[in-house]
Design an enzyme around this catalytic site. Structure first.
Site, PDB file in Angstrom:
ATOM      1  N   SER A 170       0.844  -1.189   0.000  1.00 34.23           N
ATOM      2  CA  SER A 170       0.000   0.000   0.000  1.00 34.23           C
ATOM      3  C   SER A 170       0.879   1.237   0.000  1.00 34.23           C
ATOM      4  CB  SER A 170      -0.886  -0.010   1.257  1.00 34.23           C
ATOM      5  OG  SER A 170      -1.456   1.250   1.512  1.00 34.23           O
ATOM      6  N   TYR A 218      -1.272  -0.191  10.420  1.00 39.01           N
ATOM      7  CA  TYR A 218      -1.319  -0.829   9.106  1.00 39.01           C
ATOM      8  C   TYR A 218      -0.121  -0.409   8.255  1.00 39.01           C
ATOM      9  CZ  TYR A 218      -3.163  -2.206   4.523  1.00 39.01           C
ATOM     10  OH  TYR A 218      -3.331  -2.768   3.271  1.00 39.01           O
TER      11      TYR A 218
END
Length: 227
Positions: A134, A147
Site C-alpha cells: 500500500s 497498518y
C-alpha cells in the site's frame, strides 16, 4: 496449467485476481477465514481448491502448499490476506499493543510463514511471489501507524527476499485505492464510491505476470498495459 495460491480470496482484490487467473487457465488454491463466503465467491470458478482458514495458523499455511503441490507445484503465491486494525484507526500514542501484534501477525508474519512453505516449489519452477502492499507503507499518513508500519515491514522483507532468492521473482505490489470493504473501514462514514472497483486492477496484474519484470516495487496504475 500453472498453479497459484491466493490468500484472502473471498472478496475484494483477492477475488478479482482469482477470477482473472481462472479466466487465463490457472489452477488455484484460495483461502479466506469465512468458509461460507469463500465457497460462495469461487463456486463458479473452474479449477479452484478452496481451503478456509487463517494465515496466522501454521497448519493452514502448510495445507495450502500441500494442496498446490498436489496440483503440480506452486508457480505463483499472492499474499493478499490482511487486516486494517481498528476502525477508525487510532494514533500510535493510543494504539492497543495487543491489536498491533495481531495486525503484524496477519500482515507480516503470516505471509512470511506461507512463503517459507512455498519457496521450495517456487525455486524449482522459477515462480513468483506477489506481496500486496500500500502507499501507506511509504507515506506518513496520520492514523495509519499500525497498518502502514506493517506494510512497510512487508516491503522491506520483500526486498531482502528478492536479494536472497534470485531464482524467484518477488514483487511488492501497490494496487492503489480500490473500492473494497477494507478501504471503507479505513474511511468510516465517508463515501468511497469514486474509487475504482478491484476488477479494474486485474489487467495490470495479468500484464505483470506475462512480462515478468525484475523483482521490485510495482504500482499497478503505472504499468503500461497494451490495449
Amino acid at each position: 496449467m500453472p498453479v497459484a495460491i491466493i490468500t484472502g480470496a473471498s472478496r475484494g482484490l483477492g477475488l478479482a485476481i482469482a477470477k482473472g487467473l481462472a479466466g487465463e487457465g490457472w489452477r488455484l488454491v484460495v483461502d479466506a477465514r469465512d468458509a461460507g463466503a469463500l465457497a460462495g465467491a469461487v463456486a463458479e470458478l473452474p479449477g479452484v481448491t478452496a481451503l478456509a482458514g487463517d494465515v496466522t495458523d501454521p497448519g493452514h499455511r502448510a495445507a495450502l502448499v500441500r494442496a498446490a503441490d498436489e496440483l503440480g507445484g506452486v508457480d505463483l503465491l499472492v499474499n493478499n490476506a490482511g487486516i486494517l486494525g481498528p476502525s477508525p484507526q487510532p494514533r500510535l500514542a493510543d494504539y492497543p499493543l495487543d491489536v498491533l501484534r495481531a495486525v503484524f501477525e496477519v500482515n507480516v508474519v503470516g505471509p512470511i510463514g506461507l512463503l517459507q512453505w512455498a519457496l521450495p516449489s517456487l525455486r524449482e519452477r522459477g515462480g513468483a511471489i506477489v506481496n500486496v502492499t500500500s502507499d501507506a507503507a511509504v507515506e506518513a499518513y496520520e492514523g495509519w501507524g499500525g497498518y502502514g508500519s506493517a506494510k512497510a515491514a512487508v516491503e522491506q522483507a520483500s526486498r531482502i527476499l528478492a536479494a536472497e532468492e534470485p531464482s524467484v521473482r518477488v514483487w511488492w505490489v501497490d494496487p492503489g485505492d480500490l473500492r473494497t470493504r477494507m478501504h471503507q473501514e479505513a474511511f468510516p462514514g465517508e463515501d468511497i464510491s469514486d474509487r475504482p472497483l478491484p476488477d479494474t486492477a486485474v489487467p495490470a496484474f495479468l500484464h505483470l505476470l506475462r512480462t515478468r519484470p525484475e523483482s521490485g516495487r510495482v504500482r499497478l496504475s503505472e504499468l503500461a498495459v497494451p490495449a
